[in-house]
Design an enzyme around this catalytic site. Structure first.
Site, PDB file in Angstrom:
ATOM      1  N   GLU A  52       0.849  -1.191   0.000  1.00  0.00           N
ATOM      2  CA  GLU A  52       0.000   0.000   0.000  1.00  0.00           C
ATOM      3  C   GLU A  52       0.886   1.243   0.000  1.00  0.00           C
ATOM      4  O   GLU A  52       0.587   2.231  -0.649  1.00  0.00           O
ATOM      5  CB  GLU A  52      -0.905  -0.012   1.251  1.00  0.00           C
ATOM      6  CG  GLU A  52      -2.006   1.059   1.249  1.00  0.00           C
ATOM      7  CD  GLU A  52      -1.545   2.412   1.801  1.00  0.00           C
ATOM      8  OE1 GLU A  52      -2.218   3.421   1.533  1.00  0.00           O
ATOM      9  OE2 GLU A  52      -0.512   2.476   2.488  1.00  0.00           O
ATOM     10  N   GLU A  53       1.964   1.174   0.769  1.00  0.00           N
ATOM     11  CA  GLU A  53       2.725   2.399   1.074  1.00  0.00           C
ATOM     12  C   GLU A  53       3.475   2.956  -0.118  1.00  0.00           C
ATOM     13  O   GLU A  53       3.722   4.154  -0.191  1.00  0.00           O
ATOM     14  CB  GLU A  53       3.708   2.113   2.223  1.00  0.00           C
ATOM     15  CG  GLU A  53       3.050   1.673   3.529  1.00  0.00           C
ATOM     16  CD  GLU A  53       2.263   2.786   4.210  1.00  0.00           C
ATOM     17  OE1 GLU A  53       2.128   3.882   3.642  1.00  0.00           O
ATOM     18  OE2 GLU A  53       1.758   2.523   5.326  1.00  0.00           O
TER      19      GLU A  53
END
Ligand SMILES: [Zn+2]
Ligand SMILES: [Zn+2]
Ligand SMILES: [Zn+2]
Ligand SMILES: [Zn+2]
Lengths: 449, 449
Positions: free
Chosen positions: B305-306
């Protein structure tokens, strides 16, 4: 004869109220941590702090501003790495303890054996510890008087040598601190002359939790430790002294002390920037009074409290017989406050005067205390010479959250709380410096610390 | 026809009360952060996290446990040093921003120019910025809904290229975070393709205060910056998927998402260990019910996600036309909770059912919300395909104290609060998976992030 005139007491009350309206104490701390920052004994920061103190005392109108050379140990932290070995190798937040040796260049890798307390470690069999990394997992209790610290700080001070005598290759302790933020607490450790020297580390509380959960889940937990800590030859630092001269008893001294050095990890805002600010500002407010006290108020900003009190010892050595003219000594070294209790170690016949002093602080909500106070680390050498001490006890509930950590910054300084402490110290110093008669003398004892 | 039978609603209520009695969610987070720890996309920790998730979903009785390969960027933080130059050289607590290039080996040393906001920087003259280090000193506001983050995160994402276009040699920002503890916040930054690439750092809030005080006191403030950050070739990671199979409508899917990767500095306990625990535990509790839901509940633990949502994009790519069988999607990615509001983006005719769902959570104290929710970052690709989303809004008052910092540890996880969130997600997922009729479809939109 009364201890104080009505005019003395009225002046003390006005001084107190003046302080509560707002002081420059916050500005002193801000300046110290901004212009200088960390100031470990013997470091460039320590030198800068001495210059800062000379400048500041001079600018504030102190007289007799001077330094007193002090030899200090010179320990270098270098880099610290503690890694929990496993499939991914989790870095743990750790600090090498002050005074520790470093590791070999490749580090130390070994299995971990956990003990609940130093006593449990002391009772262990060498076979359980040999070639292992000892982990003392004891949590400091949060208390208003900070007494949780004294109970377990021996883990930090003595742990390495107790572990080494059982054959351990390194020591890791849970931080002697109360915070659940991820900061490791440093502080001085000491080696027994007869024990092998092994490196010593602390883990932040959350990291000690992680390690302990791993130990409980898995008997084969291993750590890798790396540290480039080392000792250099001693360096010169200095006590910084400034005075508010007394009127007709100027040769009698009321001493206000704090320490100028700090640990290297944080900014030393609470330890002991706040103490420096409290005593400097208390004296400065007194210097602005129309009714000057008859005794001299001497502010001493001690070198090297953290690494063996060489500044305090040097001060006591240099005053020689002058210790007889030290009427009372006070120190500030537990953060911002507020002052919540008034402990003392004075002649019993002075306790009535101490109670009047406490009453003069009345709106500050300060309890009466015991007459067995130590007065603080930097006053030890003076007390052993017989100088009575007044010990305004600061609320330490939150102090050990940041004490000796990277998180000891200005963000933790509340200006209003600091002002309350300044008010208490100013009233105490003013009344001590105007009192008819003194606070007696203590029985001299050997100083061995 | 009613959305739910009385038996469905009674089961949801029992599920909720069961969760409030205590769940295993805390144990899931504890295991993830203890056994794995940090898990930056493409790192050894990320690999260990995928194995951990496969094991855990398998042991908990999920079916169809599988991975979905995802290519992820591989950024290495290396070491970071930011030093405020002066007589003593004060180290500042800083983080290299995610995706930043490193500095030359000797570092970058330059004067600092401070701006209050990115807009102020954008409006600056190149002459004021050229060859300097730009410092954007904007403080994030603390709010319950976390909206302070969205307002200033552009400082982190765009600041470096805006500064570089004006000739700056590096960017330093005040952390996009609310804590006054001494932790720097990392997070992804991005370079404009047309701007020169300069390294980018954040300072902890107390350190940004220190720098700003110096800038205000002294026009010649200089910093030295060192970073060994670098980018390696992309690596493989994986989405991890597991299901609680439905009964008679098993080919229809209610998706519960969270992300498995984390930043490297902390343990990823809140971001997004808590989200992983919430969705895994909500599904597990549903799997233990006697009355199984008719639709399948699919837990997707997204990779990366990051660093650009490549896991979420890959999931959306691989499902192809199956997106039509995704009845509703929910994500947990704002910490432990509690859930305080129920936002949605569903067909308007389903809002009555959403309100009934909220009533079924009643003792949890959850407000009704808007129907314009995004649903969270990892649901973006699904939403753009038309999948309706339910967005249980978690209280983010304290989340941005630890988000993306070294301080994101298990110590910040309150098991009772986490249980409330599990209760809300479990009720929502159960009711979505038993509802007669669906939640409509959204208008497909291009996904560009
Ligand atoms: Zn101290
Ligand atoms: Zn100390
Ligand atoms: Zn994140
Ligand atoms: Zn996240």
């Amino acid at each position: 004869m009364a201890d104080w005139t009505e005019a003395d007491l009225a002046t003390a009350a006005a001084l107190r109220d003046r302080a509560l309206k707002g002081t420059s104490a916050y500005e002193h701390v801000s300046s110290l941590v901004t212009e200088v920052g960390p100031r470990l004994a013997g470091s460039a920061g320590d030198e800068a702090a001495v210059r800062w103190a000379m400048n500041r005392l001079g600018k504030l109108g102190f007289t007799g501003v001077r330094t007193q050379d002090v030899l200090v140990p010179r320990w270098i932290r270098g880099s610290t790495e503690v890694t929990l070995l496993g499939p991914a190798g989790q870095p743990l937040v750790a600090a090498t303890l002050g005074g520790s040796i470093g590791t070999p260049e490749d580090g130390i890798e070994a299995a971990v054996v956990e003990f609940a307390t130093l006593d449990a470690l002391s009772a262990a069999q060498a076979g359980d510890v040999k070639n292992k990394i000892v982990f003392i997992n004891e949590r400091m209790e949060r208390t208003k008087d900070g007494s949780g610290y004294g109970k377990i700080v021996k883990n930090r001070v003595q742990g390495a040598s107790v572990a080494a005598n059982l054959g351990a290759v390194a020591l890791v302790i849970r931080s002697v601190g109360t915070s659940d933020e991820r900061f490791a607490h440093t502080g001085r450790m000491q080696y027994d002359v007869n024990a092998p020297r092994i490196p010593a580390f602390s883990l932040s509380n959350p990291d000690a939790d992680t390690l302990s959960r791993q130990v409980k889940a898995n008997k084969q937990v291993r750590l890798r430790l790396k540290s480039t800590a080392r000792e250099l030859p001693p360096a010169w630092s200095a006590n910084v002294i400034g005075e508010i001269p007394g009127t007709d008893r100027a040769n009698e001294i009321v001493l206000l002390g704090a320490h100028l050095d700090s640990w290297d990890l944080g900014q030393g805002a609470l330890d002991d920037g706040a103490g420096v600010a409290i005593v400097v500002e208390a004296a400065r407010l007194i210097s602005r009074l129309d009714r000057k006290p008859s005794r001299t108020i001497r502010v001493v900003l001690f070198a090297n409290e953290e690494f063996g009190l060489s500044g305090a010892k040097e001060y006591a050595r240099q005053i020689g017989d002058e210790h007889n003219r030290h009427v009372l000594a006070m120190e500030a070294d537990t953060g911002i406050g507020p002052v919540v209790r008034l402990d003392t170690q004075v002649a019993p016949e002075s306790l009535g005067a101490i109670e009047k002093m406490r009453k003069a602080m009345e709106p500050l909500v300060i309890e009466g205390g015991s007459n067995t106070a130590s007065g603080g680390a930097d006053l030890g050498p003076l007390r052993s010479l017989g100088v009575p001490v007044l010990d305004p006890v600061l609320d330490a509930s939150l102090y050990f959250d940041v004490h000796h950590t990277m998180n000891d910054t200005l963000a933790k300084v509340d200006a209003k709380v600091l002002d309350q402490s300044v008010a208490a110290y100013a009233v105490a110093a003013y009344l001590a410096a105007t009192k008819q008669g003194n606070f007696g003398r203590l029985a001299p004892v050997p100083f061995n610390r």
